[in-house]
Design a protein around this motif. Structure first.
Motif, PDB file in Angstrom:
ATOM      1  N   MET A   1       0.854  -1.174   0.000  1.00 45.22           N
ATOM      2  CA  MET A   1       0.000   0.000   0.000  1.00 45.22           C
ATOM      3  C   MET A   1       0.901   1.238   0.000  1.00 45.22           C
ATOM      4  N   ASN A   2       0.612   2.166  -0.852  1.00 47.40           N
ATOM      5  CA  ASN A   2       1.477   3.351  -0.916  1.00 47.40           C
ATOM      6  C   ASN A   2       1.173   4.327   0.214  1.00 47.40           C
ATOM      7  N   ALA A   3       2.066   5.268   0.435  1.00 43.87           N
ATOM      8  CA  ALA A   3       1.956   6.207   1.558  1.00 43.87           C
ATOM      9  C   ALA A   3       0.689   7.049   1.473  1.00 43.87           C
ATOM     10  N   ARG A   4       0.321   7.460   0.286  1.00 42.37           N
ATOM     11  CA  ARG A   4      -0.879   8.290   0.122  1.00 42.37           C
ATOM     12  C   ARG A   4      -2.144   7.513   0.504  1.00 42.37           C
ATOM     13  N   ARG A   5      -2.219   6.266   0.095  1.00 41.62           N
ATOM     14  CA  ARG A   5      -3.369   5.421   0.421  1.00 41.62           C
ATOM     15  C   ARG A   5      -3.412   5.134   1.924  1.00 41.62           C
ATOM     16  N   GLU A   6      -2.254   4.885   2.514  1.00 36.91           N
ATOM     17  CA  GLU A   6      -2.190   4.640   3.965  1.00 36.91           C
ATOM     18  C   GLU A   6      -2.639   5.875   4.741  1.00 36.91           C
ATOM     19  N   ASP A   7      -2.231   7.054   4.271  1.00 40.03           N
ATOM     20  CA  ASP A   7      -2.631   8.301   4.922  1.00 40.03           C
ATOM     21  C   ASP A   7      -4.148   8.482   4.837  1.00 40.03           C
ATOM     22  N   ALA A   8      -4.725   8.227   3.673  1.00 39.08           N
ATOM     23  CA  ALA A   8      -6.172   8.355   3.493  1.00 39.08           C
ATOM     24  C   ALA A   8      -6.913   7.372   4.396  1.00 39.08           C
ATOM     25  N   ARG A   9      -6.420   6.158   4.482  1.00 45.71           N
ATOM     26  CA  ARG A   9      -7.056   5.133   5.322  1.00 45.71           C
ATOM     27  C   ARG A   9      -7.022   5.554   6.786  1.00 45.71           C
ATOM     28  N   ARG A  10      -5.893   6.076   7.226  1.00 43.02           N
ATOM     29  CA  ARG A  10      -5.762   6.513   8.625  1.00 43.02           C
ATOM     30  C   ARG A  10      -6.728   7.657   8.929  1.00 43.02           C
ATOM     31  N   LYS A  11      -6.861   8.596   8.017  1.00 44.60           N
ATOM     32  CA  LYS A  11      -7.779   9.719   8.232  1.00 44.60           C
ATOM     33  C   LYS A  11      -9.224   9.242   8.294  1.00 44.60           C
ATOM     34  N   ILE A  12      -9.570   8.289   7.468  1.00 43.34           N
ATOM     35  CA  ILE A  12     -10.924   7.719   7.499  1.00 43.34           C
ATOM     36  C   ILE A  12     -11.158   7.014   8.834  1.00 43.34           C
ATOM     37  N   GLN A  13     -10.166   6.255   9.293  1.00 42.13           N
ATOM     38  CA  GLN A  13     -10.291   5.573  10.587  1.00 42.13           C
ATOM     39  C   GLN A  13     -10.468   6.578  11.723  1.00 42.13           C
ATOM     40  N   LEU A  14      -9.690   7.652  11.707  1.00 40.40           N
ATOM     41  CA  LEU A  14      -9.800   8.658  12.762  1.00 40.40           C
ATOM     42  C   LEU A  14     -11.165   9.346  12.727  1.00 40.40           C
TER      43      LEU A  14
ATOM     44  N   ALA B   1     -14.077  -0.053  26.354  1.00 39.03           N
ATOM     45  CA  ALA B   1     -15.498  -0.213  26.659  1.00 39.03           C
ATOM     46  C   ALA B   1     -16.366   0.250  25.492  1.00 39.03           C
ATOM     47  N   ALA B   2     -15.980   1.349  24.866  1.00 34.43           N
ATOM     48  CA  ALA B   2     -16.755   1.856  23.722  1.00 34.43           C
ATOM     49  C   ALA B   2     -16.693   0.883  22.546  1.00 34.43           C
ATOM     50  N   PHE B   3     -15.529   0.289  22.313  1.00 35.15           N
ATOM     51  CA  PHE B   3     -15.417  -0.687  21.235  1.00 35.15           C
ATOM     52  C   PHE B   3     -16.242  -1.931  21.532  1.00 35.15           C
ATOM     53  N   SER B   4     -16.303  -2.345  22.772  1.00 35.01           N
ATOM     54  CA  SER B   4     -17.009  -3.586  23.100  1.00 35.01           C
ATOM     55  C   SER B   4     -18.510  -3.388  23.257  1.00 35.01           C
ATOM     56  N   ASP B   5     -18.966  -2.117  23.326  1.00 34.02           N
ATOM     57  CA  ASP B   5     -20.397  -1.850  23.483  1.00 34.02           C
ATOM     58  C   ASP B   5     -21.233  -2.500  22.391  1.00 34.02           C
ATOM     59  N   ASP B   6     -20.756  -2.433  21.158  1.00 35.65           N
ATOM     60  CA  ASP B   6     -21.539  -2.999  20.066  1.00 35.65           C
ATOM     61  C   ASP B   6     -20.908  -4.271  19.508  1.00 35.65           C
ATOM     62  N   GLY B   7     -19.875  -4.755  20.173  1.00 36.35           N
ATOM     63  CA  GLY B   7     -19.290  -6.025  19.777  1.00 36.35           C
ATOM     64  C   GLY B   7     -18.425  -5.987  18.549  1.00 36.35           C
ATOM     65  N   GLU B   8     -18.155  -4.781  18.059  1.00 38.88           N
ATOM     66  CA  GLU B   8     -17.293  -4.681  16.886  1.00 38.88           C
ATOM     67  C   GLU B   8     -16.468  -3.411  16.985  1.00 38.88           C
ATOM     68  N   ASP B   9     -15.413  -3.380  16.211  1.00 39.39           N
ATOM     69  CA  ASP B   9     -14.570  -2.187  16.247  1.00 39.39           C
ATOM     70  C   ASP B   9     -14.593  -1.426  14.939  1.00 39.39           C
ATOM     71  N   GLY B  10     -15.316  -1.881  13.971  1.00 40.87           N
ATOM     72  CA  GLY B  10     -15.439  -1.159  12.718  1.00 40.87           C
ATOM     73  C   GLY B  10     -14.119  -0.990  11.977  1.00 40.87           C
ATOM     74  N   GLY B  11     -13.133  -1.792  12.350  1.00 41.85           N
ATOM     75  CA  GLY B  11     -11.849  -1.696  11.688  1.00 41.85           C
ATOM     76  C   GLY B  11     -11.012  -0.539  12.183  1.00 41.85           C
ATOM     77  N   ASN B  12     -11.460   0.149  13.222  1.00 49.74           N
ATOM     78  CA  ASN B  12     -10.746   1.327  13.689  1.00 49.74           C
ATOM     79  C   ASN B  12      -9.863   1.072  14.892  1.00 49.74           C
ATOM     80  N   ARG B  13      -9.915  -0.093  15.434  1.00 46.83           N
ATOM     81  CA  ARG B  13      -9.160  -0.380  16.643  1.00 46.83           C
ATOM     82  C   ARG B  13      -7.755  -0.815  16.262  1.00 46.83           C
ATOM     83  N   SER B  14      -6.770  -0.226  16.949  1.00 42.58           N
ATOM     84  CA  SER B  14      -5.399  -0.648  16.649  1.00 42.58           C
ATOM     85  C   SER B  14      -4.613  -0.823  17.914  1.00 42.58           C
TER      86      SER B  14
END
Length: 73
Positions: free
Chosen positions: A1-14, A60-73
């Protein structure tokens, strides 16, 4: 994955974390202010305790709905 794509993914996660926190309806200045205060607290004299408290709340917030939506690291 290139740096630009990684940056975009991180911003979406945040952005997903802002939504998950329930702060998405606040003005950007309020969100940035809250994050700035949190960052300062993580550098303060009680940094370890603050980090542990924030981490427990986040877990606790991540476990409230049983999923992390791919944002947990």
């Amino acid at each position: 994955m290139n740096a630009r794509r990684e940056d975009a993914r991180r911003k979406i996660q945040l952005g997903g974390l802002v939504i998950k926190s329930g702060m998405a309806d606040y003005p950007a200045s309020v969100i940035l202010g809250a994050l700035t205060l949190a960052a300062g607290a993580l550098k303060g004299p009680n940094a370890d305790a603050t980090k542990a408290r924030f981490e427990a709340a986040g877990d606790a917030a991540f476990s409230d709905d049983g999923e992390d939506g791919g944002n947990r690291s």
